[in-house]
Every structure is written in C-alpha cells, then in structure tokens.
Design an enzyme around this catalytic site. Structure first.
Site, PDB file in Angstrom:
ATOM      1  N   ASN A 206      -1.349  10.336  -1.519  1.00 11.35           N
ATOM      2  CA  ASN A 206      -0.551  10.804  -2.667  1.00 11.35           C
ATOM      3  C   ASN A 206      -1.495  11.082  -3.824  1.00 11.35           C
ATOM      4  O   ASN A 206      -2.708  10.871  -3.713  1.00 11.35           O
ATOM      5  CB  ASN A 206       0.502   9.752  -3.042  1.00 11.35           C
ATOM      6  CG  ASN A 206      -0.144   8.437  -3.382  1.00 11.35           C
ATOM      7  OD1 ASN A 206      -0.777   8.291  -4.414  1.00 11.35           O
ATOM      8  ND2 ASN A 206      -0.037   7.460  -2.486  1.00 11.35           N
ATOM      9  N   ASP A 278       3.963   3.919   1.922  1.00  7.66           N
ATOM     10  CA  ASP A 278       5.148   3.295   2.508  1.00  7.66           C
ATOM     11  C   ASP A 278       5.156   3.451   4.019  1.00  7.66           C
ATOM     12  O   ASP A 278       5.804   2.690   4.721  1.00  7.66           O
ATOM     13  CB  ASP A 278       6.416   3.928   1.923  1.00  7.66           C
ATOM     14  CG  ASP A 278       6.647   3.447   0.499  1.00  7.66           C
ATOM     15  OD1 ASP A 278       6.234   2.323   0.192  1.00  7.66           O
ATOM     16  OD2 ASP A 278       7.224   4.206  -0.308  1.00  7.66           O
ATOM     17  N   LYS A 288     -10.622  13.710  16.899  1.00  7.64           N
ATOM     18  CA  LYS A 288      -9.890  14.752  16.165  1.00  7.64           C
ATOM     19  C   LYS A 288      -8.869  15.430  17.090  1.00  7.64           C
ATOM     20  O   LYS A 288      -9.219  15.809  18.223  1.00  7.64           O
ATOM     21  CB  LYS A 288     -10.890  15.784  15.629  1.00  7.64           C
ATOM     22  CG  LYS A 288     -10.233  16.790  14.726  1.00  7.64           C
ATOM     23  CD  LYS A 288     -11.207  17.840  14.245  1.00  7.64           C
ATOM     24  CE  LYS A 288     -10.440  18.943  13.552  1.00  7.64           C
ATOM     25  NZ  LYS A 288     -11.067  20.235  13.695  1.00  7.64           N
ATOM     26  N   PHE A 328       4.232  -2.065 -10.551  1.00  8.97           N
ATOM     27  CA  PHE A 328       4.452  -0.716 -11.110  1.00  8.97           C
ATOM     28  C   PHE A 328       5.497  -0.026 -10.250  1.00  8.97           C
ATOM     29  O   PHE A 328       5.681  -0.381  -9.089  1.00  8.97           O
ATOM     30  CB  PHE A 328       3.144   0.078 -11.126  1.00  8.97           C
ATOM     31  CG  PHE A 328       2.217  -0.417 -12.189  1.00  8.97           C
ATOM     32  CD1 PHE A 328       2.125   0.237 -13.414  1.00  8.97           C
ATOM     33  CD2 PHE A 328       1.478  -1.575 -11.996  1.00  8.97           C
ATOM     34  CE1 PHE A 328       1.311  -0.253 -14.418  1.00  8.97           C
ATOM     35  CE2 PHE A 328       0.662  -2.074 -12.996  1.00  8.97           C
ATOM     36  CZ  PHE A 328       0.573  -1.413 -14.204  1.00  8.97           C
ATOM     37  N   LYS A 342      13.594  -3.134  -8.326  1.00  7.85           N
ATOM     38  CA  LYS A 342      12.284  -3.501  -7.740  1.00  7.85           C
ATOM     39  C   LYS A 342      11.792  -4.828  -8.322  1.00  7.85           C
ATOM     40  O   LYS A 342      11.228  -5.651  -7.598  1.00  7.85           O
ATOM     41  CB  LYS A 342      11.257  -2.394  -7.998  1.00  7.85           C
ATOM     42  CG  LYS A 342      11.449  -1.198  -7.059  1.00  7.85           C
ATOM     43  CD  LYS A 342      10.437  -0.096  -7.281  1.00  7.85           C
ATOM     44  CE  LYS A 342      10.821   1.132  -6.451  1.00  7.85           C
ATOM     45  NZ  LYS A 342      10.072   2.335  -6.790  1.00  7.85           N
ATOM     46  N   LYS A 346      11.252  -7.762  -5.615  1.00  2.00           N
ATOM     47  CA  LYS A 346       9.864  -8.174  -5.367  1.00  2.00           C
ATOM     48  C   LYS A 346       9.489  -9.416  -6.178  1.00  2.00           C
ATOM     49  O   LYS A 346       8.308  -9.776  -6.257  1.00  2.00           O
ATOM     50  CB  LYS A 346       8.912  -7.012  -5.667  1.00  2.00           C
ATOM     51  CG  LYS A 346       9.236  -5.743  -4.838  1.00  2.00           C
ATOM     52  CD  LYS A 346       8.258  -4.615  -5.071  1.00  2.00           C
ATOM     53  CE  LYS A 346       8.802  -3.303  -4.513  1.00  2.00           C
ATOM     54  NZ  LYS A 346       7.794  -2.479  -3.870  1.00  2.00           N
TER      55      LYS A 346
HETATM   56  N1  CTP Z   1       4.090  -1.517  -3.129  1.00  2.73           N
HETATM   57  C1  CTP Z   1       3.611  -2.438  -2.215  1.00  2.73           C
HETATM   58  N2  CTP Z   1       3.742  -2.215  -0.869  1.00  2.73           N
HETATM   59  C2  CTP Z   1       4.341  -1.114  -0.421  1.00  2.73           C
HETATM   60  C3  CTP Z   1       4.837  -0.151  -1.345  1.00  2.73           C
HETATM   61  C4  CTP Z   1       4.703  -0.394  -2.690  1.00  2.73           C
HETATM   62  O1  CTP Z   1       3.059  -3.453  -2.617  1.00  2.73           O
HETATM   63  N3  CTP Z   1       4.436  -0.926   0.888  1.00  2.73           N
HETATM   64  C5  CTP Z   1       3.976  -1.809  -4.570  1.00  2.73           C
HETATM   65  C6  CTP Z   1       3.261  -0.778  -5.411  1.00  2.73           C
HETATM   66  O2  CTP Z   1       1.892  -1.086  -5.537  1.00  2.73           O
HETATM   67  C7  CTP Z   1       3.967  -0.884  -6.749  1.00  2.73           C
HETATM   68  C8  CTP Z   1       5.358  -1.324  -6.383  1.00  2.73           C
HETATM   69  O3  CTP Z   1       5.280  -1.870  -5.070  1.00  2.73           O
HETATM   70  O4  CTP Z   1       3.396  -1.895  -7.575  1.00  2.73           O
HETATM   71  C9  CTP Z   1       6.388  -0.208  -6.384  1.00  2.73           C
HETATM   72  O5  CTP Z   1       5.932   0.873  -5.601  1.00  2.73           O
HETATM   73  P1  CTP Z   1       6.763   2.225  -5.529  1.00  2.73           P
HETATM   74  O6  CTP Z   1       6.001   3.191  -4.729  1.00  2.73           O
HETATM   75  O7  CTP Z   1       7.251   2.613  -6.878  1.00  2.73           O
HETATM   76  O8  CTP Z   1       8.092   1.818  -4.790  1.00  2.73           O
HETATM   77  P2  CTP Z   1       8.451   1.311  -3.365  1.00  2.73           P
HETATM   78  O9  CTP Z   1       8.621  -0.172  -3.435  1.00  2.73           O
HETATM   79  O10 CTP Z   1       7.482   1.839  -2.362  1.00  2.73           O
HETATM   80  O11 CTP Z   1       9.889   1.948  -3.180  1.00  2.73           O
HETATM   81  P3  CTP Z   1      10.328   3.525  -3.116  1.00  2.73           P
HETATM   82  O12 CTP Z   1       9.139   4.264  -2.556  1.00  2.73           O
HETATM   83  O13 CTP Z   1      11.492   3.488  -2.218  1.00  2.73           O
HETATM   84  O14 CTP Z   1      10.660   3.912  -4.523  1.00  2.73           O
END
Ligand code: CTP
Length: 398
Positions: A206, A278, A288, A328, A342, A346
């Site tokens: 990303n 995620d 490859k 975050f 969240k 969390k």
């Molecule tokens: N995070 C994490 N582990 C994951 C995904 C996210 O620890 N597998 C953490 C990120 O580092 C951030 C927080 O969770 O501090 C929120 O991440 P974000 O991408 O906003 O949300 P998600 O929890 O992944 O949910 P969604 O993508 O459904 O919004």
C-alpha cells in the site's frame, strides 16, 4: 518548524569542515531559527564570513576589540550557543576558562546557556585524552557534544572525528528545547508499508510511506526516550533517520510479527503506525511465476488471499500494567464511528484516525482525530507530520 523564534548563536571555528557550517546555517533557518554568527580568525582562512552576510545575517568577525561589549550582547541574544565546527583548540580553551577571542568571550559570558559542540578534527586529536577529559568536564557545565562521524579525515587518517551530519546537529539542537517527558521510557514505533510476496519479484502493498512513524520516533527520542523503530520498507521516506533511533528493518508479515512481539515485551509505549497487510497470498511461489504459455491479453490468473492475524489485537492481549498502546486507523468514511470500534476491539489506549480520503497517504502532512480510551475526541487540522507527532506525544497522559 521546530526552531521557530529560537535564537541561535552559531560560532564557526577553524577546521577544514568550516564550509559545512553554511549548510548548517541554512538548515537552522529552514527550521525557523533566528541566527547570529561569529566567524573565528582561523575559520576566516577557510571560508569568507561574507557568505553569511550575503544571506542578510549579522556576522561578527573574531575581533573582540572592535566592539568591546559585543560578547555580552551576543550572549544575551542566544538561547543556545552552537559551536560548529568546534576545534580541538577551542574546546580545550572552553574547558580551561580561557576568554581571548569573541567566541570564547561569548561562551564564558553564558554559563547558564546550553552550548552545543559539533567537533571536527583529525581522529588522533579526537582520541586525545586531554580532549576527552575536557569534554567530560564541559558536560558538567551545560555543554553538549554531538558525536562526530567515523570515516576518512581530510588528512587521509581514518577514525572518529569527522564533522557530524548536519541533520544530527539540528536534531540535537532541537532536542535541547524539548521537555524530557519520556526520559527512562522505551518507545517502540512501527512504520511503513508491509509487502506480501506472491513470488520473488511481485508483492501486494500500500502507499504508506512511514513518515508519520518516523516523526513519532524522532519526537520520542528528542524527549529523552530510548526508541526502537520497526521499519517496513521505508527507504524512500527519508534518507536520514537520527542515529539515536534503533532501526529494525522488516518486510513481510511473519518477520514483522516476530520483531513486534519480541520488542513489545520491553517497551513502555507502542505507536503502531505501520500499515500491516490484512491479507497475504495463500500460495507463495519460490520462483518467478511465468505467463501461461501462449495465453492472450485478458487471460485471468486466479490467486487466493488469506487474512492475516490482527497484530495490534495480539499485543493488546499480552499488554502488561503500565504499557500504553497507541493505534492508528486509515479511514475514508464514518471516521469517529470506525475509530471508536477499532479502539474498543483492539483494547487501545489511544487511536489516531487518519482521514485517508484527503490525499495524506505518502505525503508530509496529516490530519484526523484522536480518540482516547476515556472517550475524549480531539480534532487535528492538517499540519506537518512532525508537528502532529509533537502534539500527539505531548498530549499523552502516562
Ligand atoms: N493492524 C494490525 N494488524 C493487522 C491490520 C492492522 O496490527 N492485520 C493495525 C495497524 O497497524 C493500525 C490498526 O491496526 O494501527 C488499524 O489498521 P487499519 O488498517 O486502519 O484497520 P484494520 O484493523 O486493518 O481494519 P480495516 O482494514 O477493516 O479498516
């Protein structure tokens, strides 16, 4: 700008590194400082003080008798006296209490002001016990030393003694103005964008640059914390990160998770700014993946993705009394509602919700909302990531 309205007296003494003081001056100005400059008689042999005058600055040449009270006026002006480069001779004179030049006079008239030394000299001179003893002595009297670089000196010798990186000098100057609210704390920051590989050359990721995390790590270090940064692919974000920050470079989910769980155990505060993937690929090819032989454009290649564990949730589950977890959230809509969810799911102490619909990903600025465990909500207007980091850290209740 971290040095807005700060008055810095820049004293340039005679080393071959003198020419770097011009870049240093420009960096201080960029951070908003008011700068007055003294150029010593020996420095004048390496560079012309007219360089600084051409930037419209007040430059004082090292003639203490031309204007007999200028050392007092300069001392009164200074919030900090920065001696860069600081030579063997000048440092030893400070330690001996000698005041026979405009620079040594201004320093001796400023016992209560912070004085920052940026040494530059031959490695044998820097290793000289006389200098080491004097630097130790000066530390007791409001002098701070920016550690010099190790490398090849102009004379061909190699070792410690090269003029410090300008970023390190500015960092140390900025640190002096910060309250040491995190002294004795260990701060763990994660930053950057995870990569999940499909084969040795292709990955999903990303646009996170890691800049917000780097800013938090630097702010924490300036406030006296021991800082570890687990960095995910942040090479493009910044060519320089202050050397007081311990950097652990990681790439994908598994190696990142291992580092996070091991470092989390000994931290007091975690800032989880990394953009964790995620999903990862169900199958990873060790070689490859080639195009299907003879296939045409438009052929569909099916890959399966598997959801990764939520690491923030995992660390919150092993969190001990006294540890603070700051998460975050990247959101495009329903910011507060999603952020609250969240924070609760969390078990976080704080969450900062980035409004990623506003083009902040990868940029130098950020905006969003902070929500605390107690339910307080604070809006932060768009500002630089370093200014935001300073506000977020100064607002922590520890
Ligand atoms: N995070 C994490 N582990 C994951 C995904 C996210 O620890 N597998 C953490 C990120 O580092 C951030 C927080 O969770 O501090 C929120 O991440 P974000 O991408 O906003 O949300 P998600 O929890 O992944 O949910 P969604 O993508 O459904 O919004």
């Amino acid at each position: 700008m971290a040095l807005t309205d700060k008055n810095i007296l820049l004293c340039v003494t005679g080393s071959i590194a003198c020419y770097k003081s011009v870049d240093l001056y420009r960096s201080l100005k960029k951070e908003g400082a008011n700068v007055k400059i003294i150029v010593s008689a020996s420095a004048e042999k390496f560079i012309s003080s007219y360089i600084f005058e051409s930037f419209g600055e007040d430059v004082f040449r090292d003639d203490a008798f031309k204007s007999p009270l200028s050392h007092i006026a300069l001392s009164k002006f200074a919030d900090i006296i920065l001696i860069a480069p600081a030579t063997f001779n000048t440092i030893n004179k400070f330690a001996a209490g000698i005041a026979d030049t405009l620079i040594t006079l201004a320093v001796s008239a400023s016992p209560d002001k912070p004085k920052v030394l940026a040494p530059a000299m031959n490695p044998n001179m820097y290793a000289n016990k006389i200098l080491k003893d004097n630097l130790d002595k000066l530390r007791k009297y409001n002098f701070y030393t920016v550690s010099p670089e190790t490398g090849n000196a102009a004379c061909g010798d190699s070792g410690e003694g090269r003029f410090p990186e300008i970023e390190d000098i500015v960092f140390d100057v900025e640190s002096i103005f910060k309250e040491k609210t995190l002294k004795g704390k260990h701060v763990l920051v994660t930053a950057g964008a995870m990569r999940e590989y499909l084969d040795p050359v292709r990955f999903i990721s990303n646009g996170s640059s890691g800049k917000m995390g780097i800013s938090l790590a630097e702010e924490a270090a300036k406030r006296g914390a021991e800082v570890t940064l687990i960095a995910l692919n942040i090479m493009a974000a910044r060519k320089y990160i202050n050397r007081r920050i311990k950097i652990i470079n990681r790439t994908g989910f598994k190696d990142f998770k291992d580092a996070l769980l091991s470092e989390f155990k000994r931290c007091d505060i975690l800032f989880m700014a990394a953009a964790v993937s995620d999903y990862g690929f169900k199958e990873k090819s060790p070689v490859k993946i080639k195009k299907i032989c003879g296939s045409a454009a438009g052929t569909v290649l099916g890959v399966e993705l598997v959801q990764n564990e939520d690491l923030l949730k995992a660390v919150s589950e092993i969190k001990k009394e006294g540890q603070t977890v700051f998460g975050f959230a990247a959101e495009t809509n329903s910011l507060i509602e999603n952020g609250r969810k969240k924070l609760a799911e969390k078990s976080l102490d704080y969450i900062f919700i980035n409004d990623v619909s506003k083009g902040i990903v990868g940029g130098n600025e950020n905006e969003g909302f902070l929500i605390t465990k107690a339910g307080e909500i604070k809006r932060f207007e768009r500002e630089s990531k370093s200014e935001l980091a300073a506000k977020l850290i100064s607002g922590l209740s520890l």
